[in-house]
Motif scaffolding. Structure first.
Motif, PDB file in Angstrom:
ATOM      1  N   PHE A  28      -0.012   3.232 -12.685  1.00  0.00           N
ATOM      2  CA  PHE A  28       0.952   2.192 -12.321  1.00  0.00           C
ATOM      3  C   PHE A  28       0.749   0.930 -13.159  1.00  0.00           C
ATOM      4  O   PHE A  28       1.719   0.237 -13.494  1.00  0.00           O
ATOM      5  N   LEU A  72       7.824   6.713 -14.209  1.00  0.00           N
ATOM      6  CA  LEU A  72       7.437   6.336 -12.847  1.00  0.00           C
ATOM      7  C   LEU A  72       7.564   7.528 -11.902  1.00  0.00           C
ATOM      8  O   LEU A  72       6.708   7.752 -11.036  1.00  0.00           O
ATOM      9  N   PHE A  73       8.624   8.303 -12.075  1.00  0.00           N
ATOM     10  CA  PHE A  73       8.798   9.517 -11.268  1.00  0.00           C
ATOM     11  C   PHE A  73       7.656  10.503 -11.531  1.00  0.00           C
ATOM     12  O   PHE A  73       7.146  11.151 -10.601  1.00  0.00           O
ATOM     13  N   ILE A  76       4.495   9.391  -9.667  1.00  0.00           N
ATOM     14  CA  ILE A  76       4.563   9.706  -8.239  1.00  0.00           C
ATOM     15  C   ILE A  76       4.305  11.194  -8.010  1.00  0.00           C
ATOM     16  O   ILE A  76       3.561  11.589  -7.095  1.00  0.00           O
ATOM     17  N   TYR A  79       0.471  11.939  -8.412  1.00  0.00           N
ATOM     18  CA  TYR A  79      -0.316  11.624  -7.231  1.00  0.00           C
ATOM     19  C   TYR A  79      -0.038  12.610  -6.104  1.00  0.00           C
ATOM     20  O   TYR A  79      -0.929  12.992  -5.341  1.00  0.00           O
ATOM     21  N   LEU A  80       1.205  13.041  -5.997  1.00  0.00           N
ATOM     22  CA  LEU A  80       1.566  14.009  -4.959  1.00  0.00           C
ATOM     23  C   LEU A  80       0.885  15.351  -5.206  1.00  0.00           C
ATOM     24  O   LEU A  80       0.323  15.965  -4.284  1.00  0.00           O
TER      25      LEU A  80
END
Length: 340
Positions: A28, A72-73, A76, A79-80
Motif C-alpha cells: 500500500f 490496488l486490486f 487486495i 492479501y486475500l
C-alpha cells in the motif's frame, strides 16, 4: 522569486513519490508513492506554449489511473490469497507485473507511450523516458516471473524495433527506442539483480545528452536535421554518433551494458532469446542511421536560411564535454581495467 516555482515544488514531490515507492516495505505504501509521483508529474507535463500537452497529459493520466486501480486490486487480492492460503499468489504477481509494465510503457502495453511523447516538450519526454521508469521497474524486479519476462522481452524488442521504421517524428522514434531498451533491461533483470539498473543509468546518460541537443536545436522531425549543418557540423556529427552509441554500436559507450547482458545470457544458455534481441537491435540501428543519413552523405542539399544559435555558450561547452565522454567512455573503462 523563483520563476515557475510551482514546477520546482511538483518536481520535488515527483522525486519524493518515487523514493517512497522504491523504499517501502508495504504494497500500500508502494501504491501511495506511485500516486504521488503520478499526480506530481501531470502539472510538469502541461505547457501553455504547447497546445498538445493537455491531450498528452490526459492520455497519460487515464492510462496511469487504470494501471494504479488494477495494481490496488491486485494488492487486495494478494492479501486475500495470503490470509485464505490460496495457491494463486503466482498469478497475482503476474498481474502486478503487468500493471508495472503498463506504467513503464513496456510492450505489449505500450499503446499510450508514443502518442503521449508526441505531444510533450523534450524535457518532459526526458523525465518520462528516465525518471518515471525507475519505480515501475524496481517493483517489477520484486516479483519476477521468468516465463512472463521472456514473452515481454520478445514483444518489447519486436514492437520497439519495427514500430520506429516508418516514423519521421524524432519524439516517436525516441519512444520506440525506449521500448526497445526496456527489452534489454528485462534481459538484464532476468539474469542479474543489479545489471538492469546499470544499463538504465547508461541509458539515462545518453538520453540526457541527445535530448539536450534536440531541444537546443529545436529538432522534432527527421527533415529538420539538415538545419544543423548551417550552424555547427561538429555538433551535428556529435549528435548522430550519440545516437549510434544509444543504439549500442561498438566501440561507443552504449555498447558496454549490452556487452555485459550478452555475456550473462550466453553463460545461462539463452541463445535463442539473445539472437532475437540482437537481430531486433540491428533494426533500431537502421532507423538511427536514417537520422544520421544527412551527416554521412558527402553530397547533400543545404537550406538557404540560417539559424542564430549561440555556439559559445557555457551550457553548450559542457554538453560537448559530455558528448566526448559518451563517445570515448568505453575506451576509458577498458584502459581503467587494463591498468588495474
Amino acid at each position: 522569486m523563483i520563476k515557475n516555482s510551482y514546477k520546482f515544488l511538483f518536481f520535488m514531490s515527483m522525486m519524493i513519490g518515487t523514493m517512497i515507492a522504491i523504499s517501502s516495505t508495504s504494497w500500500f505504501s508502494i501504491w501511495m508513492g506511485l500516486e504521488i509521483n503520478l499526480l506530481s508529474f501531470i502539472p510538469l507535463m502541461m505547457s501553455p506554449k504547447n497546445l498538445f500537452s493537455s491531450e498528452s497529459s490526459l492520455k497519460y493520466f487515464l492510462t496511469q489511473a487504470l494501471a494504479s486501480s488494477i495494481f490496488l486490486f491486485s494488492i487486495i487480492l494478494l492479501y486475500l490469497f495470503l490470509n485464505l492460503k490460496f495457491n494463486l499468489v503466482y498469478y497475482n504477481f503476474m498481474l502486478i507485473s503487468s500493471t508495472m509494465m503498463l506504467k513503464s510503457g513496456t510492450a505489449p502495453f505500450h499503446f499510450w507511450f508514443p502518442s503521449v511523447m508526441e505531444g510533450l516538450s523534450w524535457y518532459s519526454n526526458l523525465i518520462l523516458m528516465t525518471w518515471q521508469k525507475i519505480a515501475p521497474l524496481m517493483i517489477l524486479s520484486y516479483c519476477l516471473s521468468l516465463n512472463l519476462l521472456i514473452v515481454i522481452i520478445i514483444f518489447s524488442m519486436l514492437f520497439g524495433s519495427l514500430g520506429g521504421i516508418n516514423q519521421t517524428s524524432l519524439r516517436k522514434l525516441m519512444a520506440f527506442s525506449s521500448i526497445n531498451h526496456l527489452g534489454w533491461m528485462m534481459g538484464g533483470m532476468m539474469n542479474s539483480e543489479n545489471l538492469w539498473f546499470m544499463y538504465f543509468l547508461f541509458y539515462c546518460f545518453l538520453n540526457f545528452s541527445i535530448v539536450y541537443l534536440f531541444n537546443n536545436f529545436k529538432l522534432f522531425n527527421i527533415n529538420q536535421t539538415f538545419k544543423m549543418f548551417n550552424s555547427n557540423k561538429f555538433m551535428n556529427i556529435s549528435l548522430f554518433l550519440l545516437l549510434l552509441s544509444l543504439g549500442g554500436l561498438p566501440p561507443f559507450l552504449g555498447f558496454m551494458p549490452k556487452w555485459l547482458i550478452i555475456e550473462l545470457m550466453v553463460s545461462n544458455n539463452m541463445f535463442l532469446v539473445l539472437s532475437f534481441m540482437l537481430v531486433m537491435t540491428l533494426i533500431t540501428l537502421y532507423f538511427y542511421l536514417r537520422i544520421a543519413y544527412s551527416a554521412l552523405l558527402l553530397n547533400h542539399t543545404t537550406m538557404n536560411w540560417t539559424f542564430k544559435i549561440n555556439l559559445y555558450s557555457k551550457n553548450l561547452k559542457w554538453m560537448m564535454a559530455i558528448n566526448f565522454l559518451s563517445l570515448t567512455g568505453l575506451f576509458m573503462i577498458n584502459l581503467f581495467y587494463f591498468f588495474i
